[in-house]
Design an enzyme around this catalytic site. Structure first.
Site, short mmCIF file in Angstrom:
data_model
loop_
_atom_site.label_atom_id
_atom_site.label_comp_id
_atom_site.label_asym_id
_atom_site.label_seq_id
_atom_site.Cartn_x
_atom_site.Cartn_y
_atom_site.Cartn_z
N HIS A 153 54.41 33.69 85.13
CA HIS A 153 54.36 32.80 86.30
C HIS A 153 53.78 33.75 87.65
CE1 HIS A 153 55.93 30.78 89.92
NE2 HIS A 153 56.14 29.61 88.99
N GLU A 181 67.71 29.63 93.86
CA GLU A 181 69.07 30.30 93.26
C GLU A 181 69.33 31.51 94.21
OE1 GLU A 181 70.85 29.32 90.91
OE2 GLU A 181 72.33 31.06 91.11
N GLY A 208 59.56 29.59 93.20
CA GLY A 208 60.45 29.07 94.21
C GLY A 208 61.84 28.73 93.90
N VAL A 209 61.88 28.09 92.72
CA VAL A 209 63.16 27.64 92.28
C VAL A 209 64.12 28.96 92.15
CG1 VAL A 209 62.64 27.97 89.59
CG2 VAL A 209 64.34 26.37 90.36
N ILE A 233 53.66 35.56 91.05
CA ILE A 233 54.15 34.78 92.39
C ILE A 233 55.60 34.62 91.90
CG2 ILE A 233 54.45 32.59 93.63
CD1 ILE A 233 51.27 32.18 93.53
#
Lengths: 150, 90
Positions: free
Chosen positions: A52, A66, A61-62, A58
């Site tokens: 990623h 969390e 975002g998920v 990067i």
């Protein structure tokens, strides 16, 4: 107001998560059950960057969501007298990602209680790097007590 | 307009606004026009669950700056939510 600081070792007594799914290095609880900040150092050594994205790392975002939920969970359970309650992510609302989080960033997750009903606590969370907002949104956690786990 | 009529109109308008707020905020499939304000929100009524209660508290706080009570009976119906809002406004 006295701030209660949870370092990496103390966090493991508050979170049910373990490596590689602990996304916090420290949490400072300003008002137990209501407000505080989580801190996460983003390292290029994190294996998530292998995919990623290849050649353009990067932080997902998920995983920021969390990390925000883990911060909210530590803050929420800090008000727990016997220290046995754990918090699990229940809902995510209105999360927006303004700018990417990159290797080398120190992420500060500021969480404030927005609503509380029964065993649920909802927090507004702001994800900042160098005092610039990279993401923001609302997460709710469900508090699970030791009785409920038996 | 008498005070009683004025109060009834205020309550009627608030019921309609709260109904629309909940339908839109909770993404309910129901038409706000056909929801009875005394219809139970949970179980066989609108079939909401405990997580929806959290959303209701947030929606009312955002729109009316009022913190609803966290009691089992407080969210029984739209009428009960309106009762709380009117009581806390006074």
């Amino acid at each position: 107001m006295a701030v209660t600081r949870y370092d990496a070792e103390a966090l493991l007594r508050r979170l049910p998560h373990r490596h590689p799914f602990v996304f916090l290095d420290r949490v400072e609880v300003e008002e137990p059950g209501r407000s505080g900040r989580g801190y996460s150092l983003i390292s290029i050594a994190n294996p998530v960057f292998a995919g990623h994205f290849p050649g353009r790392p990067i932080f997902p975002g998920v995983l920021l969501i969390e990390a925000a939920a883990q911060s909210a969970g530590v803050i929420a359970t800090a008000a727990d007298d016997d220290g046995t309650g754990i918090a699990l992510l229940a809902t995510v609302r209105k999360f927006a990602f303004r700018k990417p989080v990159l290797p080398g960033d120190l992420v500060v997750l500021t969480c404030e209680l927005k609503a509380s009903v029964g065993g649920f606590r909802e927090f507004t969370c702001t994800v900042d790097v160098a005092q610039e907002t990279r993401a923001e949104g609302v997460v709710a956690v469900a508090i699970e007590t030791s009785d409920a786990r038996m | 307009m008498s005070e009683a009529v004025s109060n009834a109109q205020e309550r009627y308008d608030l019921v309609r606004r709260i109904t629309v707020t909940l339908v839109e905020g909770l993404d309910l499939p129901d038409d706000p026009e056909v929801i009875d304000p005394d219809q139970p929100l949970f179980g066989r009524g609108l079939e909401l669950d405990s997580l929806d209660t959290l959303e209701i508290v947030s929606l009312i706080d955002e729109e009316y700056d009022i913190a609803l009570d966290d009691t089992p009976d407080a969210f029984g119906s739209i009428s009960k939510i309106v009762d709380q809002i009117l009581a806390k406004r006074d």
